[in-house]
Design an enzyme around this catalytic site. Structure first.
Site, PDB file in Angstrom:
ATOM      1  CD  GLU A 158      -2.795  -1.269   2.423  1.00 26.95           C
ATOM      2  OE1 GLU A 158      -2.721  -0.365   3.274  1.00 26.95           O
ATOM      3  OE2 GLU A 158      -3.544  -2.250   2.545  1.00 26.95           O
ATOM      4  CG  ASN A 201      -0.954  -6.980  -1.132  1.00 19.62           C
ATOM      5  OD1 ASN A 201      -1.586  -7.613  -1.972  1.00 19.62           O
ATOM      6  ND2 ASN A 201      -1.428  -6.727   0.079  1.00 19.62           N
ATOM      7  CG  HIS A 237     -10.469  -5.577   0.786  1.00 16.03           C
ATOM      8  ND1 HIS A 237     -10.562  -6.737   1.514  1.00 16.03           N
ATOM      9  CD2 HIS A 237      -9.190  -5.143   0.934  1.00 16.03           C
ATOM     10  CE1 HIS A 237      -9.406  -6.997   2.095  1.00 16.03           C
ATOM     11  NE2 HIS A 237      -8.551  -6.057   1.757  1.00 16.03           N
ATOM     12  CD  GLU A 266      -4.902  -7.690   2.131  1.00 23.26           C
ATOM     13  OE1 GLU A 266      -5.804  -6.958   2.629  1.00 23.26           O
ATOM     14  OE2 GLU A 266      -3.696  -7.404   2.189  1.00 23.26           O
ATOM     15  CG  ASP A 268     -13.139  -8.800   2.322  1.00 22.83           C
ATOM     16  OD1 ASP A 268     -13.041  -7.918   1.443  1.00 22.83           O
ATOM     17  OD2 ASP A 268     -12.758  -8.606   3.495  1.00 22.83           O
TER      18      ASP A 268
END
Length: 450
Positions: A158, A201, A237, A266, A268
């Site tokens: 990030e 990432n 996400h 990651e 979801d």
């Protein structure tokens, strides 16, 4: 555990991994009936984020061990957890996850080496020269401890701003070391463990936009100059305000075309029912369409421990029941439910049930709802159904069932009416006494029978 002792233990761990891998391979050859085995059939891994504190919970560990082929420590490898004081490393919780994964023949993703968040306070107080030394020492200390045991590391996490600028994010590393800190981190990481895949990432880079363009330009530059980068992680996400982008697959492909692997790191997706299932399908199909998409990781095992638990974003509900999204992912991976999995309604020889919802009464401030449970092609002795209420609504009473709650998700089990003959039905009802401005219908999830 000291580094020396840990390295001595690898021989024993390797034996466990080899045995578990043979078992997994044999199981996969018989039927792709779990997420991990189905993904393996597609040449990919299917992983999850794991918290060491939950490994002692039987259902958590059982679901993890049965379904997944890769784990990512959720917080246990971050800087504040592993080097709270300069030069003093603490690996206990991370070791517990790695040891558990090795015992099950699972791979491990390392998350994360250099990140602006979850830093101990001493890092931000360092001057530039000290910070550079501390960053490299942290990479060497963490990667050295797990050398040979991590298949991919999120080396830098990030580092770019949201919005339309494509600029770097302000952080101690960016502000004091400048743009070169990312390259330096990757070069240090390659020397620390030459066998590990090295990833960048980030989030909100899932479609083509200013942020993903900036990451793309960095990766292209790194590849042209021989900076050691092997993969790019897409956090993915999603929710109704940030849906799966229409150009998701194309974006993954353009990064892969630079000569790096891409990983969904990651994942979801907030929601429930068929809508959530369809969105998960889009993500899996996009990964399968890109040959260098090597695997997917969902950010947690169960909704109840998700960082966005109120949005029920994962594949298993708070009671570890498979959701429609699970079935959709398994199907997209080419798998099928095994003997213990959910069956199709009416399928002979399979304990199965369906759940359907109707509104039986309505008034200005509330309503009554009813869920009908119908057995499939053979008798059942019990059932479980989930009902996801709109966030504004609240249930004041329920009859013919026993509820448990996880946020706005109500899981209902029979209070007396669990045993049903093949094709027979029963029902439970509930009252929403306060709509609170929302007249939306609740979403009924998968009915699970036994």
């Amino acid at each position: 555990m000291s580094m020396t002792v840990r390295r001595l233990s690898r021989a024993a761990a390797a034996g466990l991994v080899a045995a578990a891998a043979l078992t997994a391979a044999a199981h996969s050859a018989e039927a792709a009936d779990t997420l991990g085995s189905a993904a393996a059939g597609q040449g990919r891994y299917f992983g999850t984020a794991v918290a060491a504190s939950h490994l002692g919970e039987a259902d958590y560990a059982a679901t993890l061990d049965r379904e997944f082929s890769s784990v990512t420590p959720e917080n246990e490898m971050k800087w504040d957890a592993t080097e709270p004081s300069r030069g003093t490393f603490t690996f206990g919780s991370a070791d517990r996850i790695v040891d558990h994964a090795q015992g099950q023949g699972m791979d491990v993703r390392g998350h994360t080496l250099v990140w602006h968040s979850q830093l101990p306070s001493w890092v931000g107080s360092l001057g530039a020269a000290d910070l550079r030394t501390a960053m490299n020492d942290h990479i060497n200390g963490l990667m050295g401890h797990y050398k040979g045991e991590i298949h991919s590391w999120d080396v830098v996490n990030e580092a770019f701003q949201d919005g339309g600028s494509g600029a770097r994010r302000s952080s101690p590393f960016q502000d004091k070391l400048g743009d070169g800190f990312i390259e330096e981190a990757f070069r240090t990481a390659r020397a620390a463990d030459p066998a590990a895949k090295l990833c960048y990432n980030d989030y909100n880079t899932d479609g083509v936009n200013a942020k993903s363009n900036a990451v793309y330009a960095m990766v292209k530059d790194f590849k042209s100059r021989g900076v050691p980068i092997d993969c790019v992680g897409f956090q993915s996400h999603f929710n109704s305000n940030s849906p799966v982008p229409a150009d998701y697959r194309q974006n993954l492909q353009r990064f892969a075309d630079l000569g790096v692997d891409v990983q969904i790191t990651e994942l979801d997706i907030e929601g429930s029912g068929s809508v959530q299932a369809a969105d998960y399908t889009k993500v899996v199909e996009a990964c399968l369409a890109v040959s260098r998409c090597t695997g997917l990781t969902v950010w947690g095992v169960t909704d109840k421990y998700s960082w966005r638990s109120s949005g029920t974003p994962l594949l298993f509900d708070g009671n570890y029941q498979e959701k429609p999204a699970y079935d959709a992912v398994l199907s997209a991976l080419g798998g099928s439910a095994g003997p213990g999995g959910p069956g199709e309604p009416g399928e002979p020889g399979t304990a199965a049930c369906t759940a359907t919802y109707t509104r039986t009464a309505d008034w200005n401030s509330g309503y009554n709802g009813q869920v009908t449970i119908t057995a499939g092609g053979e008798p059942i002795s019990s059932w479980t159904a989930t009902v996801t209420l709109p966030a504004q609504q609240s249930v004041s009473s329920l009859w013919n069932g026993t509820p448990t709650w996880n946020g706005n998700v109500m899981t209902v089990r029979p209070s007396w009416n669990g045993t049903l003959a093949a094709g027979a039905s029963t029902s439970f009802g509930f009252t929403v006494a306060a709509k609170n401005g929302s007249d939306a219908a609740p979403a009924v999830g998968t009915c699970t029978a036994s």
